[in-house]
Design an enzyme around this catalytic site. Sequence first.
Site, mmCIF file in Angstrom:
data_model
loop_
_atom_site.group_PDB
_atom_site.id
_atom_site.type_symbol
_atom_site.label_atom_id
_atom_site.label_comp_id
_atom_site.label_asym_id
_atom_site.label_seq_id
_atom_site.Cartn_x
_atom_site.Cartn_y
_atom_site.Cartn_z
ATOM 1 N N HIS A 1 9.788 -0.027 -7.652
ATOM 2 C CA HIS A 1 10.483 0.973 -7.122
ATOM 3 C C HIS A 1 12.146 0.526 -6.963
ATOM 4 O O HIS A 1 12.281 -0.542 -7.245
ATOM 5 C CB HIS A 1 9.677 1.128 -5.740
ATOM 6 N N GLY B 1 8.260 23.882 4.027
ATOM 7 C CA GLY B 1 7.745 23.350 2.846
ATOM 8 C C GLY B 1 6.348 22.908 2.648
ATOM 9 O O GLY B 1 5.806 22.463 3.768
ATOM 10 N N GLU C 1 10.105 -9.060 -0.202
ATOM 11 C CA GLU C 1 9.950 -8.825 -1.854
ATOM 12 C C GLU C 1 11.394 -9.078 -2.465
ATOM 13 O O GLU C 1 12.213 -9.217 -1.631
ATOM 14 C CB GLU C 1 9.504 -7.415 -1.909
ATOM 15 N N TYR D 1 0.687 -1.295 4.561
ATOM 16 C CA TYR D 1 -0.671 -0.787 4.712
ATOM 17 C C TYR D 1 -1.593 -1.573 4.652
ATOM 18 O O TYR D 1 -2.480 -1.413 5.636
ATOM 19 C CB TYR D 1 -0.757 0.346 3.578
ATOM 20 N N GLN E 1 5.051 20.024 1.658
ATOM 21 C CA GLN E 1 4.779 18.628 2.060
ATOM 22 C C GLN E 1 4.688 18.450 3.540
ATOM 23 O O GLN E 1 4.266 17.924 4.325
ATOM 24 C CB GLN E 1 5.700 17.547 1.271
#
Length: 725
Positions: A300, A56, A257, A198, A58
């Site tokens: 999310h 694929g 979180e 990140y 990606q």
Amino acid sequence: MLGRPALRETRLPRLSAAACRSSFGTTSVNRTKYDATLKNLKIGKHTRVIFQGFTGRQATANAKESIAWGTNIVGGVTPGRGGEHLGLPVLPSVKKAVEVLKPDATGIYVAAHQAPAAIEEAIEAEVPLIVAVAEHIPLHDILRIHSMLKTQSASRLVGANSPGIISSVGKCRIGFQPLPCFEPGKVGIVAKSGTLSYEGRFFIPLDTRLHRHFAPALGRVSALASAAISLSGTGLVDGLKILVEDEETEAIAICGEIGGFAEMEVAEWIQEYRSRIGNPKPIAAVVAGVNAVPGRVMGHAGAFALPGEPDASAKAKALEDAGVAVINHPSRFGPVLKTLLSGSQTQSGNGIASLRATAAMQQRRTLHTFAAKRPLPRAWHQKVTPRQGTTENRRNLYLDRDVALDVLRQQDIDVLETPDNVSDSVQHLLAVSINRATSSPCIITSPTTSDIDEAARSFDFDYPVHGVPDLAPIIPDILKTLNLGEGSLVTLSTLIHQLVDLFTSKEAFLLQTHIAAPAPDHKTVQITHAHLGFDDAAHHSGKRQADIHALRDVSLEDAAEVSAEPDGIVYIKLGGGGGDQLGTADESHNIGTLVNGAGLAMNTVDALADAGGKAANFLDTGGKATSETVKRSFEVILGDERVKCIFVNIFGGLTLGDMIARGIVLAFRDLEEQLATIPVVVRIRGTNEAEGQKIIADSGLAGLYAFDNFDEAAAKAVELAKRSS
């Protein structure tokens, strides 16, 4: 029935026969079996990796990058295919790939609706490490996969909805982490947020060009395992167990979180670890979502709190009490861990405020203020028409009380017709939801209507892969916790079975009700109030449950929040007046925020509050924002008349700094009139930051302030917002 559409009976597709061979429990024995797979997280040069969905687009792009970086990818799987791809073998099934290639790990690069079957295939083939990166996998598919995981001791899952796992020392990446952030080093990160990790990784390391002030011994992140879904195959404690045993890891950073109990479990585990180790490794943490809106999914899949779960402040306090150095922004990881490693600061969680000043000094102190000619004005329309054909970025569906009660009636569930006549003192909490600590469905009870009552309890049950779960063993205990009489047992049992059936058949994540056994008999248990939440991914990714999601009434929601969804933007107003919030909008919430990534967006709101400002909104452009997305975000933010300044906080990981800068310039040129009186503060760090800053500098736009340092940028945004008020 209020004229609403009747609900069809919709069941999930069954797992394969291999998945159904045993009953799926949540006993400690089963947990111990899965714990035996922890060792599979130890990746490095030795790790033989395959990709599922190898040919694929990606997977191909990711494999090229990872191979060039040093990852030992030995081939991949595309169903029904053979031959070669990128010079490596392609096999038709995971089972065949295991026989031929003998992999230690698989990375799953398929769409969300295909991912559950791909994960199941990897479990059945006993691949030691399975990394699933897809977002929006239906929650009940993940629940069923956890049922499989608990009964075996061969495979470990990282994800889903996860950046994956990476070792920069061992040059092994299984996921989509931005490689420029990684060089061999001494610090490991475990995270529930990709963007927070990140940025944290960027400021932990040594880069002689950007970070001369850091000691070379500190280095860049050595390992990471993270997941950001309601149920993750590998949690924060699992990652900690690996990192504290790793000889090359000298310090640990945690990105937490809202949502779940993971950070509380981490605090408990760290207390035990520090009590038995004479020289424990220093640990620092950030917890995003202190200012999150209760009941809302903040960007999310896992970023929301279910009944009984702690908020972000409680998590931060627990970590501090365990001796963790808690910071309020990931850019502070570097100086704090450097100080802890040098031994000049005790790891008590205290004194971090003084370290913040050190962190600010150690970041580059560069301010650019651009004041020049403005471009020609262009037309702009306040009313925005959502673009068609794009994917909605909604994470759940909540039904209002009247609709929720109507849904229950359609399921022949006993709802009291005059609930307002029942005293609160005789009502009780009964909910079906998810225990994220055990990755199991559960029943939550309380003798009052509060989920934080000390007498509240949670009862796990086996996920019903087929048929109905055996709830009989727990119902007597539920009856006792609710303080109901023995005469209520029959009707309570019927009600619980009906709610569990609705939970599974309609793929809910929360069925929260208030119940009572009113006069005259005090034996018939009836529902007086309902708050029902259903998984949006089941509809958009799994193409299931269209009838339940047709009940959404957008007229009851904030128009601006709804209009942002088709563009992949999660926008939530803060300070009242929007969405699920009640009351008049608070005018002091006057800083519009534009951030890439849910965790970083929550943290930006929190850090602004610490700087003395109040964000008007949470806005997550998504981890792969485009210039158009940035421009559209400006339009949405400017629709809030409270906004006196816009704060753009971008960390360039997967999102490129130059692309964000082009979006900002595009927004300025198209929204000339609206931005004439609204200053914009921009902080771009990370990938292509220099290119992005140059684009802004060369734009010749007034009212635009660009910073490298977060603290300075936040202070400027607060100052400008107050000046304009």
